[in-house]
Write a protein that holds these residues in place. Structure first.
Motif, PDB file in Angstrom:
ATOM      1  N   LEU A  49       0.838  -1.190   0.000  1.00 47.47           N
ATOM      2  CA  LEU A  49       0.000   0.000   0.000  1.00 47.47           C
ATOM      3  C   LEU A  49       0.879   1.247   0.000  1.00 47.47           C
ATOM      4  O   LEU A  49       0.671   2.181  -0.775  1.00 47.47           O
ATOM      5  N   ILE A  50       1.901   1.234   0.859  1.00 50.09           N
ATOM      6  CA  ILE A  50       2.791   2.399   0.957  1.00 50.09           C
ATOM      7  C   ILE A  50       3.538   2.591  -0.361  1.00 50.09           C
ATOM      8  O   ILE A  50       3.570   3.690  -0.920  1.00 50.09           O
ATOM      9  N   VAL A  51       4.102   1.486  -0.871  1.00 51.93           N
ATOM     10  CA  VAL A  51       4.879   1.592  -2.112  1.00 51.93           C
ATOM     11  C   VAL A  51       3.999   2.131  -3.237  1.00 51.93           C
ATOM     12  O   VAL A  51       4.404   3.017  -4.001  1.00 51.93           O
ATOM     13  N   THR A  52       2.762   1.628  -3.332  1.00 60.70           N
ATOM     14  CA  THR A  52       1.881   2.057  -4.413  1.00 60.70           C
ATOM     15  C   THR A  52       1.508   3.535  -4.253  1.00 60.70           C
ATOM     16  O   THR A  52       1.488   4.293  -5.234  1.00 60.70           O
ATOM     17  N   LEU A  53       1.217   3.947  -3.036  1.00 59.52           N
ATOM     18  CA  LEU A  53       0.886   5.356  -2.812  1.00 59.52           C
ATOM     19  C   LEU A  53       2.054   6.251  -3.197  1.00 59.52           C
ATOM     20  O   LEU A  53       1.866   7.302  -3.818  1.00 59.52           O
ATOM     21  N   VAL A  54       3.250   5.822  -2.844  1.00 60.13           N
ATOM     22  CA  VAL A  54       4.431   6.600  -3.218  1.00 60.13           C
ATOM     23  C   VAL A  54       4.543   6.683  -4.735  1.00 60.13           C
ATOM     24  O   VAL A  54       4.809   7.748  -5.299  1.00 60.13           O
TER      25      VAL A  54
ATOM     26  N   MET B 249      -5.607  12.274  -0.921  1.00 64.04           N
ATOM     27  CA  MET B 249      -5.329  11.365  -2.045  1.00 64.04           C
ATOM     28  C   MET B 249      -4.730  12.117  -3.222  1.00 64.04           C
ATOM     29  O   MET B 249      -5.168  13.205  -3.567  1.00 64.04           O
ATOM     30  N   ALA B 250      -3.768  11.519  -3.812  1.00 73.38           N
ATOM     31  CA  ALA B 250      -2.994  12.208  -4.844  1.00 73.38           C
ATOM     32  C   ALA B 250      -3.592  12.062  -6.226  1.00 73.38           C
ATOM     33  O   ALA B 250      -3.105  12.643  -7.179  1.00 73.38           O
ATOM     34  N   LEU B 251      -4.668  11.315  -6.293  1.00 77.17           N
ATOM     35  CA  LEU B 251      -5.106  10.905  -7.626  1.00 77.17           C
ATOM     36  C   LEU B 251      -5.702  11.997  -8.480  1.00 77.17           C
ATOM     37  O   LEU B 251      -5.651  11.923  -9.694  1.00 77.17           O
ATOM     38  N   HIS B 252      -6.277  13.001  -7.855  1.00 80.72           N
ATOM     39  CA  HIS B 252      -7.043  13.955  -8.651  1.00 80.72           C
ATOM     40  C   HIS B 252      -6.208  14.606  -9.738  1.00 80.72           C
ATOM     41  O   HIS B 252      -6.702  14.966 -10.780  1.00 80.72           O
ATOM     42  N   THR B 253      -4.938  14.763  -9.478  1.00 83.12           N
ATOM     43  CA  THR B 253      -4.118  15.484 -10.445  1.00 83.12           C
ATOM     44  C   THR B 253      -3.896  14.713 -11.729  1.00 83.12           C
ATOM     45  O   THR B 253      -3.555  15.308 -12.741  1.00 83.12           O
ATOM     46  N   ILE B 254      -4.070  13.410 -11.690  1.00 81.22           N
ATOM     47  CA  ILE B 254      -3.848  12.709 -12.956  1.00 81.22           C
ATOM     48  C   ILE B 254      -5.174  12.325 -13.609  1.00 81.22           C
ATOM     49  O   ILE B 254      -5.260  11.424 -14.408  1.00 81.22           O
ATOM     50  N   GLU B 255      -6.191  13.031 -13.245  1.00 81.56           N
ATOM     51  CA  GLU B 255      -7.451  12.827 -13.922  1.00 81.56           C
ATOM     52  C   GLU B 255      -7.385  13.399 -15.333  1.00 81.56           C
ATOM     53  O   GLU B 255      -6.540  14.237 -15.644  1.00 81.56           O
ATOM     54  N   ASN B 256      -8.336  12.983 -16.104  1.00 85.72           N
ATOM     55  CA  ASN B 256      -8.342  13.414 -17.488  1.00 85.72           C
ATOM     56  C   ASN B 256      -8.578  14.920 -17.608  1.00 85.72           C
ATOM     57  O   ASN B 256      -9.414  15.495 -16.938  1.00 85.72           O
TER      58      ASN B 256
ATOM     59  N   LEU C  92     -12.326   5.366  -3.624  1.00 85.40           N
ATOM     60  CA  LEU C  92     -12.842   4.043  -3.990  1.00 85.40           C
ATOM     61  C   LEU C  92     -11.916   3.349  -4.966  1.00 85.40           C
ATOM     62  O   LEU C  92     -11.689   2.143  -4.872  1.00 85.40           O
ATOM     63  N   PHE C  93     -11.375   4.139  -5.891  1.00 81.32           N
ATOM     64  CA  PHE C  93     -10.462   3.524  -6.854  1.00 81.32           C
ATOM     65  C   PHE C  93      -9.229   2.966  -6.140  1.00 81.32           C
ATOM     66  O   PHE C  93      -8.740   1.885  -6.450  1.00 81.32           O
ATOM     67  N   MET C  94      -8.765   3.707  -5.185  1.00 81.53           N
ATOM     68  CA  MET C  94      -7.599   3.233  -4.414  1.00 81.53           C
ATOM     69  C   MET C  94      -7.952   1.945  -3.666  1.00 81.53           C
ATOM     70  O   MET C  94      -7.124   1.039  -3.565  1.00 81.53           O
ATOM     71  N   VAL C  95      -9.185   1.887  -3.160  1.00 81.71           N
ATOM     72  CA  VAL C  95      -9.617   0.668  -2.464  1.00 81.71           C
ATOM     73  C   VAL C  95      -9.604  -0.519  -3.430  1.00 81.71           C
ATOM     74  O   VAL C  95      -9.116  -1.601  -3.121  1.00 81.71           O
ATOM     75  N   VAL C  96     -10.137  -0.263  -4.636  1.00 81.17           N
ATOM     76  CA  VAL C  96     -10.149  -1.320  -5.648  1.00 81.17           C
ATOM     77  C   VAL C  96      -8.722  -1.767  -5.951  1.00 81.17           C
ATOM     78  O   VAL C  96      -8.411  -2.965  -5.992  1.00 81.17           O
TER      79      VAL C  96
END
Lengths: 344, 323, 448
Positions: free
Chosen positions: A327-332, B1-8, B141-145
């Motif tokens: 989990l940590i590695v993936t988040l990084v 969560m860091a994901l928003h920045t790589i959204e389309n 949720l995507f991270m959970v998946v």
């Protein structure tokens, strides 16, 4: 009139925002909950117990304390089982993931140009991924046989000393240094000595075995690139190196990123390769031999799950450790990738 | 969560970074370039073929071993080619396991086709929601998946078994999942745990996100729904990704070993990989038959790959779309 | 977003109930009070057609032999019992399947198990003790038949750790023998396999001098050979009951020194597959399981003369390692199922079944009377090495005293012996480490 339509449209949009994603995601989330997420919660629960076939005793965080104790040294000064397996897993991931992706990127690019027998060539690179690990493993075990293997014949032919390969627990760095006449300094930390020769062999097998997977993923990305973009670049006199690094790489970066994440996860979880290549040593030589130098974390989990009494709780704690590490590695990876991955 | 920045983000497909400026050309460099290109070609072929030989060697080895006698397969140093090819090994391997391999192939086909189809449909809709819909907790949720990929397989076996056996109203179970054997020893029990695949969703999401938003805006003007857009536009446009999911889904199912072993008991519904186990056990292996059977079992995967890799390109050109 | 809650709620409820049931060990079927007594068994009538599940790990010719035996039992048993056999993969995979079934239901009636597993099963009350059946007039085993069982095989069904109970019944067994290539021996001027370990070293040097070949190949797991050395000198490496070890005894140091010397002088080498080294004439001997006698016969054909002998001995009582698994009954709370299971197990360990098993595979029969059957006597006449494996080796085989810490000790010993062989540890250092680690492993192992 007009406002009524707007209201209805707004309502519809809100409905969509609520219900549509729910509908689209429902089957996946239900299944994931039942078969993947719930087990990890159960695992977390089990890790608080001494657990054999049934729960035996609630012991709180003792299993985790045991993990920390086993990172440290054994009576003889060597790292404990957990420490050893973390080191081996580290070597394994660092040794296989970058190599696989770089080699696969090169091959996928070559296979994406106009060459003859394209279908046959692509298939050739994919075949190892289809071939069963057991069958391929047997072929490798023979190639690496110290007495009659092809690799030692090749070594001899080049005037190099024959090696024990999969049976050799000696770390590779001092060995290579010794070969060019440099001694290994006493008291240097053990992890600097690198993976054992046996582990390097397993890693080579792993790269070979998963290359086809990576090639296909990258190819799928490359094919989607508009040929006109490349043509335009070529007209501008861009050479192949620039083409690969400046044009192709950014355009397939979402694919490469996906591959990095997935390969890292798989590499952390690798069990079959180690099991097939190193557990053939007869009675008492389980996976991870020689001398635990190929003991990856999943192999250690396996060992505690089936070969140690009342260790299911401890195995569950180790599973949690592996899960959290990943989990940590993936988040990084996500954090670092956000600036480099280009969508569109 | 860091994901928003790589959204389309919106925008037409463009080259991301401009390459180095064009060098000046002359007749001499032109000829040199042509020669260099030719040499490059030769090197390319040599490299590709050498690589292919390395990749194929173990496969060749497998076939060669499959044609040897029991004595010859245990010779060491081994013979490169069988001294007297034993084609009968294939017949013997086919008949070897308790139900005969025909039955195992049928079972594997059922599991692989149904499993892959279900995974594809659920994966496509989930990936679409993640890639194209705005809702709260999308990234979370995507991270959970994604996190489900990180769960060690060993942690899932026992809970999955318990769940499969306790599915209500199946296999003689009552409403509370007691009394019968649930989905144990059924095709459904073998298929269900692998249907939701984080990898498939991840791959499709990446592909969907790479399609410019203009397409959606255009079709939205015509009043089309998400459903239409997804299946009529997005899926055809991302065919290579979809086919990749199908390919890996199929092969993953075909190679499944441990879960079917735990989830089934009767030979009549077991898949090919369990058939292979008839040739190798704790008390030694019959390598020649194992290799013959392994070769047979690998063939559908190879055929499937040949089929898919051709469609890779065709799928794109057929719809006249280029990313 | 609401959807996550909505989708998750029902499955959460479902999952929570599962958590509760699996944590309370719901399906494990603890059945202390349901244990059958001899009185309840006596006079019990089995209805026709009781079905039982039997899980095993046997593939290849072993699996075929089991299928043949089960068919024979199903066709001939007087109670009409139907056995459904199921192959459950390797030993770990079987173990995994049994654990899952104990948590979720569907456990087999009869399963294969090693002593270490049996210890764990019995600690969880899922094993049916066999003594009431054994003592039964109607369904038991007569004194004569008990005497027919090979000593070591009977002993392993009622080891000390079972506290006086008989918890398992024989499946198939083999032992550690010393294979030797008689042609290489003749070339080196050796006429018989070594009687003790000094002679082992002597012969090893002789073979090296005369033929240039190494004397023996050993796998990466050398703990079995080291244990065998210790036991042949009349001591047990460790005693689980008293939690003591003999690793620092003179006999142990001597054994480790011998191993180190053999590798130092390159008389012995490490190989991935020692059988392959032996059958391809790259080594004069191999210390290995007698189960492989049948495959060796097939592989070697007439290429060279060979046989199998008892490994070197140095005490009055010859001894070697006993290998193989047993059968146990997993309790089902149904006396009829359990009785049917016992009747199948009893048949499996008896003359007819064991003669089939021994004739078809490399296992030695659990009962001596199997040797008198036509099937096995013919088979042994045609395959003299199999007869030698039984006469020379198998009758002397005994298991090591089992302990829950057994696997952990084996792994540790394997590692340390390897370090001795590689010259990283002196025998003395190695012995002290094994002693310290074993003592702590035995102390922390769950007691039954």
């Amino acid at each position: 009139m007009a406002s009524e339509i707007t209201v209805r449209r707004r309502k519809r949009r809100r409905m969509e925002r609520l219900w549509l994603p729910a509908l689209y995601l429902a089957p996946t989330l239900v299944l994931l909950w039942a078969f993947d997420i719930y087990p990890i919660f159960l695992s977390a629960w089990m890790s608080l117990w001494r657990w054999g076939i049934q729960p035996e005793e609630f012991i709180g965080l003792d299993n985790y304390i045991r993990i920390f104790e086993q990172i440290g040294s054994r009576p003889g000064g060597a790292p404990g089982e957990v420490g050893q397996s973390l080191m081996v897993t580290g070597f394994y991931v660092l040794g296989t993931v970058p190599a696989t992706i770089v080699i696969a990127f090169v091959i996928a690019n070559l296979l994406n140009s106009k060459v003859r027998f394209l279908g046959a060539l692509r298939t050739a690179y994919f075949v190892p991924y289809i071939t069963s690990t057991v069958a391929a493993g047997l072929a490798f075990v023979w190639l690496l046989n110290p007495q009659v293997g092809v690799l030692n014949s090749l070594m001899e032919w080049f005037g190099l000393p024959a090696q024990q390969w999969l049976l050799d627990p000696e770390p590779i760095v001092p060995k290579l240094m010794g070969a060019v006449g440099i001694g290994w300094p006493d008291g240097a930390p053990g992890f600097l000595a690198g993976p054992s020769v046996a582990l390097v062999c397993v890693m080579a097998f792993s790269v070979w075995n998963t290359l086809g997977f990576a090639v296909v993923i990258i190819l799928a990305g490359l094919i989607t690139i508009d040929p006109q973009v490349k043509e335009a670049a070529r007209m501008d006199g861009v050479n192949s190196w620039q083409m690969a690094t400046r044009i192709t790489m950014p355009l397939v970066s979402p694919t490469l990123f996906l591959l990095l994440v997935v390969s890292t996860i798989r590499s952390f979880q690798s069990f079959n390769e180690v099991y097939v290549l190193t557990s053939g040593g007869g009675y008492g030589a389980g996976a991870g031999s020689p001398l635990d130098s190929t003991l990856t974390l999943p192999v250690l989990i396996f060992r505690h799950l089936y070969e140690r009494p009342s260790s299911v709780g401890f195995a569950a704690a180790l599973s949690m450790l592996l899960f959290l590490l990943l989990l940590i590695v993936t988040l990084v990876q996500f954090r670092f990738a956000e600036r480099r991955v280009h969508y569109d | 969560m860091a994901l928003h920045t790589i959204e389309n983000t919106t925008g037409a497909p463009t080259i991301v970074r401009s390459p180095a400026g064009p060098p000046k050309k002359s007749a001499r460099t032109h000829a040199a370039q042509r020669w260099r290109r030719k040499a490059g070609r030769v090197i390319l072929y040599v490299a590709l073929i050498a690589g292919a030989v390395v990749m194929l060697f173990p496969f060749f080895w497998m076939i060669s071993s499959s044609l040897k006698t029991f004595q010859e397969v245990n010779l060491s140093p081994p013979t490169m080619l069988p001294s007297d090819p034993q084609w009968s090994n294939y017949a013997e391997a086919w008949e070897g396991p308790p139900s005969g391999f025909g039955r195992y192939f049928l079972n594997s086909l059922i599991v692989a086709v149904l499993g892959t189809a279900l995974q594809l449909v659920t994966g496509i809709t989930a990936a679409y929601a993640f890639a194209r819909m705005k809702f709260r907790f999308n990234n979370l949720l995507f991270m959970v998946v994604l996190a489900t990929m990180m769960i060690p397989f060993e942690a899932r076996i026992v809970p999955n078994y318990v769940l499969i056996r306790q599915i209500p109203l199946a296999g003689g179970n009552d409403l509370f999942g007691d009394g019968g054997s649930g989905l144990y020893d059924t095709y459904a029990g073998m298929i269900l745990p692998g249907v939701a695949g984080a990898f498939a969703i991840f791959l499709l999401r990446q592909a969907f996100m790479a399609v410019p938003r203009d397409y959606w805006d255009a079709i939205r003007m015509d009043g089309a729904s998400h459903w239409t857009f997804l299946w009529r536009v997005l899926v055809p446009m991302t065919m290579p990704a979809v086919l990749t999911v199908v390919l890996f889904g199929f092969i993953g199912r075909w190679n499944e070993l441990l879960w079917p072993l735990i989830a089934t008991q009767s030979e009549a519904i077991r898949p090919v990989q369990l058939g292979l186990m008839a040739f190798s056990g704790d008390e030694g292996s019959l390598y020649h038959l194992l290799m013959a059977a392994t070769t047979l079992v690998a063939i559908p995967g190879i055929i499937f790959f040949l089929f898919v890799q051709r469609r890779f390109v065709e799928g794109l050109t057929a719809f006249g779309v280029k990313g | 977003m609401s959807m996550s809650k909505k989708a998750a709620l029902p499955s959460f409820l479902l999952a929570s109930t599962l958590l509760v049931t699996s944590c309370s060990g719901g399906g494990a079927g603890a059945s202390e009070d349901a244990t059958a007594s001899t009185e309840s068994i006596e006079g019990m009538e089995l209805p026709e057609g009781v079905e039982i599940d039997f899980w095993h790990i046997q593939a290849t010719i072993y699996g075929e032999a089991i299928t043949e035996m089960v068919q024979e039992f199903n066709a001939t048993n007087e109670w009409g019992i139907v056995v459904n056999e199921s192959f459950k993969g390797s030993y770990q995979e079987l173990n995994q399947a049994v654990r899952a079934s104990l948590a979720g239901g569907g456990a087999p009636d009869v399963s294969m198990a090693y002593e270490n597993d049996t210890l764990e099963y019995v600690a969880n009350d899922v094993i049916v003790p066999l003594d009431p059946y054994l003592e039964s007039e109607q369904y038991g085993v007569s004194d004569e038949d008990m005497g027919d069982l090979v000593d070591g095989v009977l002993a392993r069904q009622r080891v000390e750790a079972y506290n006086g109970s008989t918890l398992s019944w024989p499946h198939g067994n083999s032992s550690m023998g010393m294979y030797y290539n008689a042609d290489i021996f003749a070339e080196a001027g050796i006429d018989a396999p070594p009687a003790d370990w000094d002679e082992f070293l002597e012969q090893a040097r002789q073979v090296k001098d005369e033929t240039g070949l190494p004397y023996s190949a050993m796998g990466t797991g050398k703990n079995g050979i080291y244990y065998n050395m210790l036991r042949s000198k009349g001591i047990d490496p460790y005693d689980p009951g008293a939690a003591t070890t003999e690793f620092t005894s003179p006999e142990s140091i001597e054994s480790l020194e011998l191993l180190a010397l053999l590798f130092e002088e390159e008389l012995v080498y490490t190989a991935a597959d020692t059988e392959q080294e032996f059958t391809n004439e790259r080594t004069a001997t191999e210390l290995g399981t007698t189960a492989r006698t049948s495959t060796k016969i097939e592989q070697i054909e007439d290429r060279f003369q060979w046989s199998v002998a008892l490994p070197p001995q140095e005490s009055a009582e010859p001894i070697t390692q006993l290998y193989g698994g047993n059968h146990v009954i997993l309790s089902s709370d149904d006396p009829e199922q359990e009785l049917a299971s016992w009747l199948f197990m009893r048949w499996f360990a008896d003359t007819d079944a064991q003669s089939i098993y021994a004739a078809r595979t490399g296992y030695s029969p659990a009962v001596e009377s199997a040797l008198d059957t036509e099937l096995l006597s013919t088979n042994y006449e045609e395959n003299p090495q199999k007869a030698e494996a039984f006469d020379n080796v198998f009758v002397n085989a005994q298991i090591m005293p089992p302990t829950a810490a057994g696997n952990a000790i084996d792994d540790m010993v394997t590692g340390i012996v390897e370090e001795v062989v590689l010259g990283r540890l002196t025998p003395q250092e190695a012995a002290e480490r094994m002693d310290a680690e074993t003592t702590s492993l035995l102390a922390s192992a769950p007691q039954n």
